[in-house]
Design an enzyme around this catalytic site. Structure first.
Site, PDB file in Angstrom:
ATOM      1  N   GLU A   1      22.938  39.374  28.040  1.00 56.27           N
ATOM      2  CA  GLU A   1      22.362  38.332  27.186  1.00 56.27           C
ATOM      3  C   GLU A   1      22.319  38.757  25.722  1.00 56.27           C
ATOM      4  OE1 GLU A   1      20.955  35.359  28.325  1.00 56.27           O
ATOM      5  OE2 GLU A   1      21.163  35.684  30.472  1.00 56.27           O
TER       6      GLU A   1
ATOM      7  N   TRP B   1      18.095  27.319  27.911  1.00 58.10           N
ATOM      8  CA  TRP B   1      19.253  27.835  28.656  1.00 58.10           C
ATOM      9  C   TRP B   1      19.378  29.356  28.530  1.00 58.10           C
ATOM     10  CZ3 TRP B   1      23.565  30.576  27.278  1.00 58.10           C
ATOM     11  CH2 TRP B   1      24.581  30.662  28.252  1.00 58.10           C
TER      12      TRP B   1
ATOM     13  N   HIS C   1      30.171  31.292  30.002  1.00 56.66           N
ATOM     14  CA  HIS C   1      29.599  29.956  30.193  1.00 56.66           C
ATOM     15  C   HIS C   1      29.432  29.274  28.826  1.00 56.66           C
ATOM     16  CE1 HIS C   1      26.000  27.705  32.334  1.00 56.66           C
ATOM     17  NE2 HIS C   1      26.694  26.887  31.583  1.00 56.66           N
TER      18      HIS C   1
ATOM     19  N   GLY D   1      28.040  29.502  35.741  1.00 55.73           N
ATOM     20  CA  GLY D   1      28.218  28.159  35.181  1.00 55.73           C
ATOM     21  C   GLY D   1      29.524  28.018  34.431  1.00 55.73           C
TER      22      GLY D   1
ATOM     23  N   ASP E   1      17.994  32.562  28.932  1.00 54.86           N
ATOM     24  CA  ASP E   1      16.836  33.082  29.669  1.00 54.86           C
ATOM     25  C   ASP E   1      15.941  34.003  28.857  1.00 54.86           C
ATOM     26  OD1 ASP E   1      17.401  31.871  32.084  1.00 54.86           O
ATOM     27  OD2 ASP E   1      18.690  33.500  32.775  1.00 54.86           O
TER      28      ASP E   1
ATOM     29  N   ARG F   1      23.765  30.506  42.727  1.00 55.45           N
ATOM     30  CA  ARG F   1      24.001  31.888  42.247  1.00 55.45           C
ATOM     31  C   ARG F   1      23.539  32.879  43.308  1.00 55.45           C
ATOM     32  NH1 ARG F   1      25.983  28.637  40.125  1.00 55.45           N
ATOM     33  NH2 ARG F   1      26.024  28.009  37.926  1.00 55.45           N
TER      34      ARG F   1
ATOM     35  N   ARG G   1      18.646  24.295  36.862  1.00 62.14           N
ATOM     36  CA  ARG G   1      19.509  24.191  35.678  1.00 62.14           C
ATOM     37  C   ARG G   1      20.973  24.413  36.036  1.00 62.14           C
ATOM     38  NH1 ARG G   1      18.088  29.151  32.644  1.00 62.14           N
ATOM     39  NH2 ARG G   1      16.440  27.969  31.636  1.00 62.14           N
ATOM     40  N   ASP G   2      21.223  25.498  36.770  1.00 66.85           N
ATOM     41  CA  ASP G   2      22.606  25.859  37.066  1.00 66.85           C
ATOM     42  C   ASP G   2      23.257  24.835  37.990  1.00 66.85           C
ATOM     43  OD1 ASP G   2      22.180  28.088  35.538  1.00 66.85           O
ATOM     44  OD2 ASP G   2      21.856  29.434  37.225  1.00 66.85           O
TER      45      ASP G   2
HETATM   46  O1  IFM Z   1      21.238  29.754  31.656  1.00 69.09           O
HETATM   47  C1  IFM Z   1      21.119  30.995  32.297  1.00 69.09           C
HETATM   48  C2  IFM Z   1      21.346  30.776  33.751  1.00 69.09           C
HETATM   49  O2  IFM Z   1      20.405  29.882  34.268  1.00 69.09           O
HETATM   50  C3  IFM Z   1      21.275  32.084  34.499  1.00 69.09           C
HETATM   51  N1  IFM Z   1      22.177  33.060  33.949  1.00 69.09           N
HETATM   52  C4  IFM Z   1      22.042  33.281  32.528  1.00 69.09           C
HETATM   53  C5  IFM Z   1      22.120  31.988  31.746  1.00 69.09           C
HETATM   54  C6  IFM Z   1      21.899  32.288  30.280  1.00 69.09           C
HETATM   55  O3  IFM Z   1      20.681  32.909  30.043  1.00 69.09           O
END
Ligand code: IFM
Length: 795
Positions: free
Chosen positions: A629, A480, A636, A704, A482, A347, A363-364
């Protein structure tokens, strides 16, 4: 205040799928629409109007050119060419931007790893192709000029790039001192050389010299931006162009640039090609060698041919013809292309992410790997090992880390990060049919080493040691989503979604344990799965949907009893993905998604948006309602709804969720000026209906969404999925489709698949014939490498 109006979509862009290109007919798109040009080491992000940034390996410490992101004027600076008629002094740019005078006709296009421009003014035609080839670390600017007028043209051709300080953050903080430690000198090879010699830079021995040169005779140059642009001017009206040309300035401290001036005379009908090379190498000797190579007659053509061939080979591994033109285009071209760029850049840098602080997110990246596995198993394996090198002996991992920059990692501990890795490991074993890599060893971040399987097992052990009072995994810093740290700061909160993620992983671990020669572990994984499944279906169930989390104070998040954030998308989708939901609950939960979260432009992450929950003085998120968020359409997370609906066999619903987020389709619905982002790559999110800009797409390219949308489309809608025993065929398509065809390379064999849906079902394979012979079940056998087989599937 009236909004600027834009012409209809077809007058702004159009696709040329045969060339794998998207063409732009206007330069002033609502946001810069980007492309990434890269050979894996040297990179350029470039817009449809020629703005962009060039970097080597890391945009954080080796950013070569300056780009101003959200500052006005937008999309500046870039690797620009100026064409000046020496008879009247008029000048313009093939990129359209940034000179004031515009070409009379103009278009540009992004293709696979290149961006090109075609423009004409006063009988002078210019074609420019920018790309990074595989043979040298340089951005190649391939310019072809043709004189279509009836008289000779005497031209000045200027090529210009503004150099920044390589460390972008240091530039913002310390440029007043450090700018005097950079230089631009003239190398006796008709080349400018930029040296970033700043004290205390992170990796001085690995910091390259930058060169800017051409294969055409150089007339003059400038290495000092003040000389070329002048004061109180900009890239729109450089002083050198409006005055007497370049001054042969070098620079020992100041604001650096590379400007090359050429003088070209073209007779009527004459065509001339010039190539510029903006590249890097470690020493002046290496620069000289790179230039000798680049100036060879066939270098540019060979480089471009290799680039094109590489992409044709990559994308040729999976191709389809669906009764949906936009979906076919995404699956065949833009989605795997975007996913590969995510795999490469994580990212890190996009028009939205400024490439200043984010390295490789654990994670990503673990999720990004999923979409590269069908195309490049070696790179996928290397990335898995890179990730596992960030794991500690107790099983948790660094949240994100900086392998290129060498900085300390971000060490916050999240409930989900370490669990993700099992998914690409299982997929890789299925793709290759070879599980021996599970025995390869990788060091732990805090010392010692283990096999790949051993690493995965410790990830499970870590979660097992971190269960909360109700028995779900503790949320820790977040899962996941954030933002969830806000309700779990005290360390007591639990994640119901992580229980589902864990369940998904435990299913894979049962296979991996056997493959790794540890069948004795299977029972433990089964038991843990059953315990979490029981919790999910009891404490995790709210009546019409699954709850999301347990907050520090013991209350459930994602419950009908609250006024805000009653329902969250992830716990509905993963209840099915994990196989944990009791059947009626899985269906009910996804019905609730349709009723409460779905919109005409995608599914919201949660509903209703948060403004005061759980405490007006400390709400769960600071995001405005309907954004990011908080109640936005988070693309995603939409991908998992598509997968869940496919798993439930509801192909019409899955396809509705898939199609509405195809960028071009969403843009058509929202309108160009509302959607704003690129119509060829997925964005991270669209503002939701509770915002004042429903449909505004944000954070495109690096998301993602790319990996999971590809998985959803190819493995669940098309239903072509690598499995341990072979290639599984289990489509889940809209009932209106009569069928589709696909070609998939798998373990060296090419499967040509025709799916027929005369029964107009969504799911359910009736029979499969391979080369005319009926097979048992729906897993295609593995054939010797080099074989081509015809597969007929009847639903
Ligand atoms: O899962 C996260 C990711 O790691 C970064 N962007 C936002 C997503 C959701 O919060």
């Amino acid at each position: 205040m009236k909004k600027p109006t834009h012409q209809p979509l077809e007058q702004t862009f159009r696709f040329h799928d045969d060339k794998k290109e998207v063409e732009f007919l206007r330069h002033d798109t609502p946001t810069p629409w980007m492309n990434y040009l890269s050979n894996g080491t040297f990179h350029t992000m470039m817009s449809q109007a020629g703005g962009g940034v060039v970097f080597y390996k890391s945009p954080q410490i080796w950013r070569i050119t300056r780009y101003r992101f959200f500052h006005l004027p937008t999309d500046r600076s870039g690797p620009y060419i100026y064409l000046q008629d020496r008879d009247n002094g008029e000048y313009w740019c093939p990129t359209n931007e940034p000179a004031y005078a515009r070409p009379a006709s103009w278009k540009s296009a992004h293709g696979m790893g290149y961006t090109r421009f075609e423009a004409e003014r006063d009988g002078l035609a210019a074609k420019t192709v920018y790309f990074v080839g595989p043979y040298e670390n340089s951005l190649i600017w391939n310019l072809t000029l043709t004189n279509n007028s009836g008289s000779a043209k005497s031209l000045n051709v200027f090529a210009y790039a503004e150099f920044g300080m390589m460390e972008f953050m240091r530039e913002l903080q310390w440029q007043c001192y450090n700018k005097h430690q950079v230089s631009v000198t003239y190398l006796d090879k008709e080349a400018l050389v930029y040296k970033y010699g700043v004290e205390n830079q992170p990796k001085p021995d690995e910091t390259p010299l930058v060169y800017f040169a051409s294969d055409a005779p150089l007339y003059a140059y400038d290495g000092d931006r003040d000389e070329f642009i002048g004061t109180y001017r900009s890239e729109a009206n450089p002083e050198a162009i409006e005055g007497d040309g370049c001054t042969n300035s070098t620079l020992l401290g100041g604001d650096p640039c590379g400007a090359l001036q050429f003088q070209v005379t073209l007779q009527p009908g004459e065509t001339r090609t010039l190539n510029m090379f903006l590249g890097c190498a470690m020493t002046e000797e290496e620069i000289a060698a790179a230039l000798d190579h680049s100036r060879q007659k066939d270098f540019v053509a060979k480089s471009f041919a290799a680039l094109t061939a590489n992409w044709a080979d990559y994308l040729g591994k999976l191709e389809c013809q669906l009764p949906d033109e936009e979906a076919s285009r995404m699956i065949n071209i833009w989605n795997p292309y975007q996913a590969e760029r995510n795999f490469q850049f994580s990212r890190n840098i996009s028009f939205y992410a400024t490439g200043t602080f984010r390295g490789v997110g654990y994670r990503d990246t673990a999720q990004d790997i999923l979409s590269v596995i069908p195309f490049d198993q070696e790179r996928a394996k290397d990335k898995i090992k890179l990730l596992l090198g960030q794991q500690y002996q107790d099983g948790h991992v660094n949240h994100y880390f900086f392998p290129t920059e060498g900085w300390e990692p971000v060490t916050s501990i999240h409930s989900d990060d370490h669990l993700w890795t099992a998914l690409p490991v299982w997929d890789l074993a299925a793709e290759t049919g070879d599980a021996s890599f599970l025995q390869e060893t990788v060091p732990y971040y805090d010392g010692g080493e283990d096999t790949i399987y051993g690493h995965l097992k410790r990830a499970i052990d870590f979660t097992a040691s971190k269960l909360g009072p109700n028995g779900f995994p503790l949320m820790l810093r977040s899962d996941w989503n954030d933002q969830l740290f806000r309700v779990c700061r005290k360390g007591k909160g639990e994640s119901i979604w992580t229980a589902m993620q864990l369940g998904t992983v435990l299913l894979k671990m049962q296979d991996l344990a056997v493959l790794a020669g540890h069948p004795e572990d299977v029972e433990g994984y089964r038991k843990m799965y059953a315990e979490q499944q029981e919790l999910v279906n009891t404490l995790g169930w709210d009546g019409k949907w699954f709850r999301r989390a347990v907050m520090d104070d013991g209350r459930f998040l994602g419950s009908d009893i609250h006024d805000e954030a009653k329902i969250w998308l992830n716990s509905q989708t993963w209840a099915t993905l994990s196989g944990m939901a009791e059947e009626s609950k899985g269906i009910q939960a996804m019905d609730s998604v349709r009723e409460m979260l779905d919109t005409e432009l995608g599914i919201k992450k949660l509903h209703p948006s948060i403004t005061t929950f759980p405490d007006p003085a400390d709400p769960l998120t600071n995001y405005n309602k309907g954004t990011g968020e908080n109640g936005a359409v988070f693309c995603h997370a939409n991908t998992w709804a598509i997968i869940a609906e496919c798993m439930l066999g509801r192909g019409d619903q899955a396809y509705k969720y898939y199609r509405q987020l195809i960028p071009q389709v969403a843009m058509e619905k929202a309108g160009l000026n509302r959607y704003k982002a690129e119509p060829y790559v997925y964005a991270s999110n669209l503002f939701g209906p509770e915002s004042d800009k429903f449909g505004l797409a944000n954070v495109s390219w690096l998301s993602g969404t790319a990996a999971w949308m590809y998985v959803a489309a190819t493995q669940y809608i098309m239903g072509i999925k690598a499995d341990l025993e072979g290639l599984r065929i289990d489509p889940c398509i809209p009932s209106e489709w009569e069928g589709f065809t696909a070609k998939r390379r798998f373990r060296g064999c090419e499967y040509h698949i025709t799916v027929t849906n005369t029964s107009r079902s969504c799911k359910g394979v009736k029979e499969i014939r391979v080369d005319g012979r009926l097979i048992d079940g729906n897993v295609l056998p593995v054939y010797p490498a080099g074989t081509n087989v015809q597969v007929e599937v009847v639903l």
